[in-house]
Design a protein around this motif. Structure first.
Motif, PDB file in Angstrom:
ATOM      1  N   SER A   1       0.840  -1.199   0.000  1.00  0.00           N
ATOM      2  CA  SER A   1       0.000   0.000   0.000  1.00  0.00           C
ATOM      3  C   SER A   1       0.878   1.254   0.000  1.00  0.00           C
ATOM      4  O   SER A   1       0.542   2.254  -0.661  1.00  0.00           O
ATOM      5  CB  SER A   1      -0.963  -0.005   1.173  1.00  0.00           C
ATOM      6  N   GLN A   2       1.998   1.223   0.715  1.00  0.00           N
ATOM      7  CA  GLN A   2       2.917   2.361   0.702  1.00  0.00           C
ATOM      8  C   GLN A   2       3.501   2.548  -0.692  1.00  0.00           C
ATOM      9  O   GLN A   2       3.622   3.661  -1.184  1.00  0.00           O
ATOM     10  CB  GLN A   2       4.017   2.147   1.728  1.00  0.00           C
ATOM     11  N   PHE A   3       3.832   1.455  -1.349  1.00  0.00           N
ATOM     12  CA  PHE A   3       4.376   1.517  -2.704  1.00  0.00           C
ATOM     13  C   PHE A   3       3.348   2.115  -3.667  1.00  0.00           C
ATOM     14  O   PHE A   3       3.667   2.977  -4.485  1.00  0.00           O
ATOM     15  CB  PHE A   3       4.800   0.121  -3.164  1.00  0.00           C
ATOM     16  N   GLU A   4       2.093   1.659  -3.557  1.00  0.00           N
ATOM     17  CA  GLU A   4       1.040   2.192  -4.423  1.00  0.00           C
ATOM     18  C   GLU A   4       0.838   3.677  -4.185  1.00  0.00           C
ATOM     19  O   GLU A   4       0.624   4.436  -5.122  1.00  0.00           O
ATOM     20  CB  GLU A   4      -0.256   1.417  -4.204  1.00  0.00           C
ATOM     21  N   GLU A   5       0.935   4.100  -2.924  1.00  0.00           N
ATOM     22  CA  GLU A   5       0.766   5.515  -2.589  1.00  0.00           C
ATOM     23  C   GLU A   5       1.899   6.344  -3.203  1.00  0.00           C
ATOM     24  O   GLU A   5       1.663   7.409  -3.782  1.00  0.00           O
ATOM     25  CB  GLU A   5       0.767   5.684  -1.063  1.00  0.00           C
ATOM     26  N   ILE A   6       3.120   5.840  -3.096  1.00  0.00           N
ATOM     27  CA  ILE A   6       4.274   6.544  -3.669  1.00  0.00           C
ATOM     28  C   ILE A   6       4.149   6.602  -5.187  1.00  0.00           C
ATOM     29  O   ILE A   6       4.416   7.625  -5.817  1.00  0.00           O
ATOM     30  CB  ILE A   6       5.589   5.865  -3.253  1.00  0.00           C
ATOM     31  N   LYS A   7       3.740   5.489  -5.768  1.00  0.00           N
ATOM     32  CA  LYS A   7       3.629   5.411  -7.223  1.00  0.00           C
ATOM     33  C   LYS A   7       2.549   6.357  -7.772  1.00  0.00           C
ATOM     34  O   LYS A   7       2.699   6.904  -8.856  1.00  0.00           O
ATOM     35  CB  LYS A   7       3.327   3.967  -7.610  1.00  0.00           C
ATOM     36  N   SER A   8       1.484   6.574  -7.005  1.00  0.00           N
ATOM     37  CA  SER A   8       0.387   7.419  -7.496  1.00  0.00           C
ATOM     38  C   SER A   8       0.703   8.901  -7.399  1.00  0.00           C
ATOM     39  O   SER A   8       0.042   9.717  -8.011  1.00  0.00           O
ATOM     40  CB  SER A   8      -0.898   7.097  -6.723  1.00  0.00           C
ATOM     41  N   ASN A   9       1.708   9.281  -6.612  1.00  0.00           N
ATOM     42  CA  ASN A   9       2.065  10.701  -6.476  1.00  0.00           C
ATOM     43  C   ASN A   9       2.928  11.195  -7.570  1.00  0.00           C
ATOM     44  O   ASN A   9       3.559  10.831  -8.328  1.00  0.00           O
ATOM     45  CB  ASN A   9       2.765  10.977  -5.143  1.00  0.00           C
TER      46      ASN A   9
END
Length: 57
Positions: free
Chosen positions: A49-57
């Motif tokens: 979930s942290q990776f997805e959050e970073i990727k979406s920014n």
């Protein structure tokens, strides 16, 4: 003598240098004493979930 060109003496010198074995080193293994700890950190889901959050920014 141009770069890359060499005569018979240079060829023999290089052959001698290449055929020499360097045995001048410590052949004993180093023994280490101590502990190693691993921090497993967050769960896989939290990391994804942290990776997805970073990727979406």
């Amino acid at each position: 003598m141009s770069m890359g060109a060499y005569d018979e003496d240079e060829h023999e010198r290089r052959e001698m240098q290449a055929s020499r074995v360097d045995a001048d080193f410590d052949d004993e293994r180093t023994i280490y004493h101590g502990e190693v700890e691993y921090d497993s950190g967050d769960s896989t889901e939290a990391l994804l979930s942290q990776f997805e959050e970073i990727k979406s920014n």
